[in-house]
Enzyme design. Sequence first.
Site, mmCIF file in Angstrom:
data_model
loop_
_atom_site.group_PDB
_atom_site.id
_atom_site.type_symbol
_atom_site.label_atom_id
_atom_site.label_comp_id
_atom_site.label_asym_id
_atom_site.label_seq_id
_atom_site.Cartn_x
_atom_site.Cartn_y
_atom_site.Cartn_z
ATOM 1 N N LYS A 143 0.832 -1.195 0.000
ATOM 2 C CA LYS A 143 0.000 0.000 0.000
ATOM 3 C C LYS A 143 0.871 1.251 0.000
ATOM 4 C CE LYS A 143 1.334 1.134 3.778
ATOM 5 N NZ LYS A 143 1.488 1.950 4.959
ATOM 6 N N HIS A 173 -0.889 -5.248 6.298
ATOM 7 C CA HIS A 173 -0.363 -6.075 7.389
ATOM 8 C C HIS A 173 -1.257 -6.057 8.631
ATOM 9 C CE1 HIS A 173 1.355 -2.401 9.172
ATOM 10 N NE2 HIS A 173 1.527 -3.098 10.271
ATOM 11 N N LYS A 177 -2.350 -9.323 11.578
ATOM 12 C CA LYS A 177 -2.171 -9.304 13.036
ATOM 13 C C LYS A 177 -3.142 -10.309 13.661
ATOM 14 C CE LYS A 177 -1.011 -4.329 13.381
ATOM 15 N NZ LYS A 177 0.269 -4.245 14.058
ATOM 16 N N GLU A 211 0.017 6.950 17.334
ATOM 17 C CA GLU A 211 1.390 6.441 17.409
ATOM 18 C C GLU A 211 2.283 7.500 18.049
ATOM 19 O OE1 GLU A 211 2.406 3.646 13.831
ATOM 20 O OE2 GLU A 211 1.669 5.505 12.995
ATOM 21 N N ASP A 230 -1.548 6.685 4.215
ATOM 22 C CA ASP A 230 -0.662 5.718 4.861
ATOM 23 C C ASP A 230 -1.453 4.759 5.749
ATOM 24 O OD1 ASP A 230 1.853 4.621 5.654
ATOM 25 O OD2 ASP A 230 1.853 5.864 7.469
ATOM 26 N N HIS A 235 -5.177 0.445 6.374
ATOM 27 C CA HIS A 235 -5.387 -0.363 7.573
ATOM 28 C C HIS A 235 -6.724 -0.102 8.280
ATOM 29 C CE1 HIS A 235 -1.265 -1.116 6.837
ATOM 30 N NE2 HIS A 235 -0.774 -0.078 7.456
ATOM 31 N N LYS A 321 0.977 10.627 13.947
ATOM 32 C CA LYS A 321 2.355 10.449 14.429
ATOM 33 C C LYS A 321 2.626 11.411 15.576
ATOM 34 C CE LYS A 321 3.471 7.664 10.989
ATOM 35 N NZ LYS A 321 3.372 6.221 11.225
#
Length: 467
Positions: A143, A173, A177, A211, A230, A235, A321
């Site tokens: 991605k 990803h 998980k 994060e 992103d 996700h 972030k």
Amino acid sequence: GPRYPQVVVLVGATGDLSRRKLLPGLFHLASAGFIPGCRIIGVSLDDLDVEGFRTVARDSLDHFFARKVSEADWATFAETLDYVPLSAGAEALRDAAARAEAALGGESRRLHYLSVPPAAALSAVRLLGEAGLVERSRIIMEKPFGTDLASAVTLNTKLHEVFTEDRIFRIDHFLGKEPAQNILAFRFANGLFEPIWNRNFIDHVQIDVPETLGLGQRSGFYEATGAFRDMVVTHLFQILAFMAMEPPTSLEPAPISEEKNKVFRSMVPLDPRDVVRGQYSGYRTEDGVDPESDTETFIALKCQIDNWRWAGVPFFLRTGKRLAEGQRIISIAFREPPKSMFPVGSGVGAQGPDHLTFDLADASKMSLSFYGKRPGPGMRLDKQSLQFSMRDTGLIGDVLEAYERLILDAMRGDHTLFTTAEGIERLWEVSTPLLEAPPPVRLYSPGSWGPKSIHQLVAPHAWRLPF
Ligand code: BG6
């Protein structure tokens, strides 16, 4: 594991993802015997020779492999590595693949992993075609799959000229998980929760992935990508689909994709007024960042799924972030009782609604909060909770990391945890109003929870985090 030895062509082999996840992951899969045999051909813009690439790989394991690397395992792994700089061209790649196959002996399969930004993906596909590496091959794409609807459609069209859809594995990803897959188990293996999994009982849902990390070495990628592309269109929307989908007819790839795609089709195109874009103070002075950058390092938004099950239930998504905490939670707020029989001041309602919370941290955790009576005279209520942590079960052994699990699935040809061209294109379509008229970025202080306007976004509800 896969039945055949694998030749892995890793494009973007010296990049951040490769060093953090892919090289350590391949090392684990190879050294723990998950793959019958493996040779890895690194490809990137860097002018390295094989020794140079081995140094990159060794360094990656030293920094990012969770355990100590035994010298014997390293020697075996190093032996399987080869390297072709992009400047050497298709011929050189073809030769390297032939050498790798010869070394594996007998019949092998190829897995091409394109760990490159969207702008470079198509030239990498072309290179594989020119090198004659299409037969017996599968391809993993990273991605974001394009940067908007038009580029995603072009990417898929061009990709399909070389690889058929059943050969393409679009990796997300988060779906690899363990706790994400556990959402499916929790929802569909139990009779208790599914009957209340709808608008009659659920008030709203939050998918919250703050994060603490900054950009690391990735400012070039990030500056061109931003938090929405992103994290959200990838996700967070995929997790949303696991939460919101109808029960599939079976746990096979096609029925699961079909139900996820139905969720995506029901999503209301994003309204820019329901989006908060943020940028942390100091971002613009970082290396590789435009001093006038409009890239968001934070995003929070409201999303609606206009179907029978979810009409009127907002899904609030947030990620960014340099925030106060690193968390990955999904929290479901249940409706409050229609009427309170508890005396004013007893505490009921004061601590918000009851929640079911999934924690996507490495060991799956869940909690269910509810009001209970505080022991003693009178009627005072407090929030209590039932907690579950997978770590306490003793069932966590040598778990595969998300990337490892998904690489192995791709080698086996199992699409269950991958996304489809149709789904991806629909998600870009849903995103179009936001991409065309993004609200201005608001500054936030590093270490905070984002710009102030995040509270208005969820009002009259409140963010579940911080706990
Ligand atoms: C990646 C994003 O896909 O996911 C990163 O590019 C982000 O920006 C990462 O930090 C988060 O993944 P995880 O597994 O650490 O939650």
